[in-house]
Design an enzyme around this catalytic site. Structure first.
Site, PDB file in Angstrom:
ATOM      1  N   TYR A  37       2.583  71.619  76.737  1.00  0.00           N
ATOM      2  CA  TYR A  37       2.201  70.495  75.652  1.00  0.00           C
ATOM      3  C   TYR A  37       0.460  70.779  75.871  1.00  0.00           C
ATOM      4  CZ  TYR A  37       1.767  66.043  73.126  1.00  0.00           C
ATOM      5  OH  TYR A  37       1.374  65.829  71.829  1.00  0.00           O
ATOM      6  N   LYS A  92      30.457  70.675  63.502  1.00  0.00           N
ATOM      7  CA  LYS A  92      30.003  72.189  62.697  1.00  0.00           C
ATOM      8  C   LYS A  92      28.905  72.109  64.050  1.00  0.00           C
ATOM      9  CE  LYS A  92      29.900  74.350  58.595  1.00  0.00           C
ATOM     10  NZ  LYS A  92      30.797  74.622  57.805  1.00  0.00           N
ATOM     11  N   ASP A 135      29.576  69.352  53.196  1.00  0.00           N
ATOM     12  CA  ASP A 135      31.153  68.178  52.409  1.00  0.00           C
ATOM     13  C   ASP A 135      29.583  67.728  51.485  1.00  0.00           C
ATOM     14  OD1 ASP A 135      32.555  68.953  54.335  1.00  0.00           O
ATOM     15  OD2 ASP A 135      32.002  67.597  55.662  1.00  0.00           O
ATOM     16  N   ASP A 160      31.134  74.972  52.095  1.00  0.00           N
ATOM     17  CA  ASP A 160      31.885  74.633  51.641  1.00  0.00           C
ATOM     18  C   ASP A 160      32.439  75.862  50.639  1.00  0.00           C
ATOM     19  OD1 ASP A 160      32.441  72.444  53.004  1.00  0.00           O
ATOM     20  OD2 ASP A 160      31.392  71.356  52.242  1.00  0.00           O
ATOM     21  N   ALA A 195      34.058  73.253  44.021  1.00  0.00           N
ATOM     22  CA  ALA A 195      32.981  74.291  44.903  1.00  0.00           C
ATOM     23  C   ALA A 195      33.721  75.755  45.321  1.00  0.00           C
ATOM     24  CB  ALA A 195      32.119  73.763  45.852  1.00  0.00           C
ATOM     25  N   ASN A 285      43.771  71.447  53.069  1.00  0.00           N
ATOM     26  CA  ASN A 285      44.063  71.445  54.497  1.00  0.00           C
ATOM     27  C   ASN A 285      43.513  69.393  54.637  1.00  0.00           C
ATOM     28  OD1 ASN A 285      44.171  72.516  57.187  1.00  0.00           O
ATOM     29  ND2 ASN A 285      42.142  73.516  56.340  1.00  0.00           N
TER      30      ASN A 285
END
Length: 574
Positions: A37, A92, A135, A160, A195, A285
């Protein structure tokens, strides 16, 4: 314990959630803190001010991806909102870290307005090396990705859409090859018009599939020319001239079914109306369009893939996004373009055709995974996916000019191996050393399937020059059964070798005071362990590897009887 109870306990135990931030530099002393820092941190700040690309050198930006959602299309749960989507985004993040060592911040945006979403993400560009959209419901996801890719100078990737397209394309081109059909001739029926469906259809065209041979269906049936109900600009691109109106109609005579919709809409009867050697990709799924067992029971000539891990041929997005981003980040790519996606698909397809090490097969409870109807795509825990896909993506980025940094691909492969952990890094150093001076290694158990397949890997990796001992016809017969290419592998039958007499005399010379006769020496040298040990002793091979199918005593005894000890050594131990 039910899966629900176990999952809640898993997420709750210890530190809540699945991710944390960990410091990568020492912060033990006062000096450490002054460098981390103030005042020391001013130095990298000023360097980055002068040259923004140095942020990749002095900060975590080059290894940091944002996984961003608004929670409008979460897995099979639908529009559950951004907060309820957070466990999925953390998941994820775990996959990114586990498979490609990429750090992730998950960001859940509380808006369904496209303009607000785009503005929020765009403002975050200085923080991240890449953006993984997740999503987000169609058609908003198309507009969001299109605008962000146009307005940002870092990779933006809606998994996706493109993840499913890249992975399924790899499996599809292999499946088409296995059943002996031509890509430009096959008729494909795609169930779903979201999609993933649009992206899959578009990506398949890059591999020779004809647009006019793709029939797409939504919840209202076939998307045909002249239909007006439920049509948008994305569906219009895949309108075809046909009299088919239902899934059953479309599948009659079709070669391939790709399901990206809902479970249990495909029947065995429909499959039986398809062309010879039909290909079924039931990817919904958690429930596929048809159960795997029902699909294979419908016809003996069917090839089936699903999105589930408990059946062969799992089409899993984890085979894509971690490695695609890895390659893109490592060359500071400004985008993930079509060529990079094609390279990723082709790399996966090619990897599936390579011999699978036993260590990977054993992870899945298999004696062996082999390219064919039940293995058309690599497994997620195959460590070779990282090096294959990331390297292919990085190369494509450099070849197409979207990379801001050029790298040495040979050295890059080593760095990717190192990301798999210290053990892999150490192995890579050993392999590099071996490749610089490949040794002649003799394998007495040359008729063993394990040894034959190992020799193929050895040649491919250029780490040694394998010599297999045994009956030549038996070795070649086993290699043919294994579909193993023995090019570069030397085969020797001790019984007929030109060295047989020479080695027998040497064995008699060494062991005649130990009770061996010349006749016994001639018989013994025909045994592969004796022959192999003598090859090393005589300098015709550099090393011997035995004990794959035989016990330790039988493997080591010939070596103890034949090989000299180094000067000053009196005992040998194992």
């Amino acid at each position: 314990m039910t899966i629900k109870t176990a999952a809640l306990k898993y997420h709750e135990d210890g530190r809540p959630g699945k991710i944390e931030v960990v410091a990568t530099k020492s912060t033990i002393t006062q000096r450490d803190l002054s460098l981390a820092y103030t005042p020391g941190v001013a130095a990298p700040c000023l360097e980055i001010k002068k040259d923004p690309i140095l942020a990749n050198k002095f900060t975590a930006k080059s290894n940091l991806v944002a996984v961003i959602t608004n929670g409008t299309a979460v897995l099979g749960l639908g529009n559950i909102g951004p907060l309820a989507a957070k466990p999925v985004m953390e998941g994820k993040a775990v996959l990114f870290k586990r498979f490609s060592d990429i750090d992730v911040f998950d960001l859940e945006l509380d808006t369904q307005n496209v303009d607000e979403f785009v503005k929020a993400v765009k403002l975050l560009e200085p923080t991240f090396g890449g953006i993984n959209l997740e999503d987000i419901k169609a058609p908003e996801c198309f507009e969001i990705e299109k605008r962000l890719k146009a307005e940002m100078k870092i990779p933006v990737f809606h998994d996706d859409q493109h993840g499913t397209a890249i992975i399924s394309a790899a499996g599809l081109i292999n499946a088409i090859e296995i059943v002996g059909k031509k890509r430009d001739k096959v008729k494909i029926v795609i169930s779903g018009a979201g999609a993933a469906a649009f992206s899959c259809a578009g990506h398949y065209l890059n591999f020779g599939i004809k647009r006019e041979n793709i029939c797409m269906l939504d919840s209202q049936g076939v998307i045909y020319e002249g239909r007006t109900r439920g049509i948008n600009k994305y569906k219009e691109k895949f309108m075809i001239k046909t009299r088919d109106r239902t899934l059953g109609d479309a599948l009659n005579g079709a070669d391939i079914f790709v399901g990206l919709s809902i479970g249990n809409i495909l029947t065995g009867e429909m499959i039986r109306t398809m062309a010879d050697y039909p290909i079924i990709f039931a990817l919904a799924n958690p429930d596929p369009e048809i159960n795997y067992d029902d699909a294979v029971a419908a016809r003996k000539d069917v090839l089936v893939a699903t999105g589930r891990s408990d059946f062969p041929n799992q089409v899993n997005n984890v085979l894509g996004f971690p490695f695609i981003f890895r390659g893109a980040l490592d060359v500071s790519a400004k985008t993930i373009n079509t060529e990079m996606k094609i390279a990723a698909s082709q790399a996966l397809a090619d990897l599936a055709k390579q011999d699978v090490p036993d260590s990977i097969s054993s992870l899945y409870g298999k004696d062996r995974l082999k390219f064919g109807p039940e293995y058309i795509i690599p497994k997620p825990f195959d460590h070779r996916v990282l090096t294959s896909v990331a390297l292919a993506v990085a190369k494509a980025a450099m070849d197409t000019g979207v990379a801001q940094k050029n790298i040495n691909l040979d050295l890059y492969s080593d760095k990717l191996e190192a990301r798999l952990g210290k053990s892999r890094e150490l192995m890579r150093e050993i392999i590099n050393t071996a490749q610089n001076d490949p040794k002649r290694i003799v394998f007495p158990e040359g008729e063993s399937d394990v040894v034959i397949r190992a020799s193929v890997h050895i040649v491919q990796q250029k780490i040694a020059k394998p010599i297999l001992l045994g009956n030549l016809d038996d070795i070649k017969k086993e290699a043919k059964r294994l579909d193993a290419n023995l090019k570069g592998v030397e085969l020797i039958d001790p019984s007929t070798s030109k060295y047989h007499q020479k080695y027998a005399e040497k064995l008699f010379e060494r062991r005649q005071r130990k009770g061996i006769t010349r006749r016994r020496a001639k018989v013994s040298i025909k045994r592969t362990n004796y022959f192999g040990s003598m090859m090393v002793q005589m300098g015709d091979a550099d090393g011997i590897l035995s004990g794959v199918t035989q016990n330790y005593a039988d493997s080591i005894r010939p070596a103890l009887q034949i090989m000299d000890l180094e000067p000053g050594i009196k005992n040998v131990a194992g």
